[in-house]
Design a protein around this motif. Structure first.
Motif, PDB file in Angstrom:
ATOM      1  N   ILE A  13       2.808 -10.261   5.266  1.00 36.62           N
ATOM      2  CA  ILE A  13       1.677  -9.723   4.520  1.00 36.62           C
ATOM      3  C   ILE A  13       0.863  -8.794   5.417  1.00 36.62           C
ATOM      4  N   GLY A  17       0.143  -4.904   4.803  1.00 35.45           N
ATOM      5  CA  GLY A  17      -1.232  -4.589   4.424  1.00 35.45           C
ATOM      6  C   GLY A  17      -1.570  -5.211   3.086  1.00 35.45           C
ATOM      7  N   SER A  18      -0.869  -4.781   2.047  1.00 36.19           N
ATOM      8  CA  SER A  18      -1.001  -5.405   0.737  1.00 36.19           C
ATOM      9  C   SER A  18       0.300  -5.186  -0.024  1.00 36.19           C
ATOM     10  N   ILE A  53      -5.873 -14.446   3.669  1.00 37.38           N
ATOM     11  CA  ILE A  53      -5.428 -13.488   2.661  1.00 37.38           C
ATOM     12  C   ILE A  53      -6.305 -13.593   1.421  1.00 37.38           C
ATOM     13  N   ARG A  64      -1.467  -9.554  -6.637  1.00 38.32           N
ATOM     14  CA  ARG A  64      -1.610  -8.677  -5.480  1.00 38.32           C
ATOM     15  C   ARG A  64      -2.084  -9.528  -4.304  1.00 38.32           C
ATOM     16  N   GLU A  66      -3.256  -9.389  -0.255  1.00 41.24           N
ATOM     17  CA  GLU A  66      -3.690  -8.510   0.820  1.00 41.24           C
ATOM     18  C   GLU A  66      -4.359  -9.322   1.917  1.00 41.24           C
TER      19      GLU A  66
END
Length: 98
Positions: A13, A17-18, A53, A64, A66
Motif C-alpha cells: 500500500i 500510495g493509494s 491506512i 479505496r 491509501e
C-alpha cells in the motif's frame, strides 16, 4: 524469521500510495500471498485501527485504500518560545557574539 503478512500488505500500500482493494488483492495473489477474503479484510481493518491506512468505499464492491498521513501542526507560539530560549542560552556565554 518470516515477515508477517500484515507488514507485507502495508508495504504494498505504501509503495503504491493509494489503490483499490481489488488491485491490492491481485498484487498479493500475483506475488504468491493467497489468503481468504475474511483474512484480507481483517488485515485491512487492523492496519486502519493502527492508524496506518485509510479505507473508504468507492462503489458497493470496491474500496479505496491509501496510506494515512497525519499533518503535523506547527504552533507559532511554541516556535517563538523555542527560538527565544536558544538565543538566551547562547547569550549566556561570555564573549559570544553572533
Amino acid at each position: 524469521m518470516a515477515v508477517p503478512i500484515r507488514n507485507t500488505v502495508f508495504d504494498k500500500i505504501r509503495d503504491a500510495g493509494s489503490l483499490t482493494d481489488v488491485d491490492l488483492y491481485k498484487i498479493l495473489t500475483k506475488e504468491g500471498f493467497t489468503m481468504a477474503e475474511a483474512k484480507f479484510n481483517k488485515i485491512l481493518l487492523d492496519l486502519e485501527i493502527l492508524g496506518l491506512i485509510k479505507v473508504s468505499w468507492i462503489t458497493k464492491d470496491e474500496r479505496r485504500i491509501e496510506v494515512f498521513v497525519e499533518k503535523e501542526e506547527v504552533d507559532e507560539v511554541d516556535e517563538q518560545n523555542k527560538e527565544m530560549m536558544e538565543k538566551d542560552y547562547e547569550a549566556s556565554f561570555p564573549g559570544f557574539e553572533k
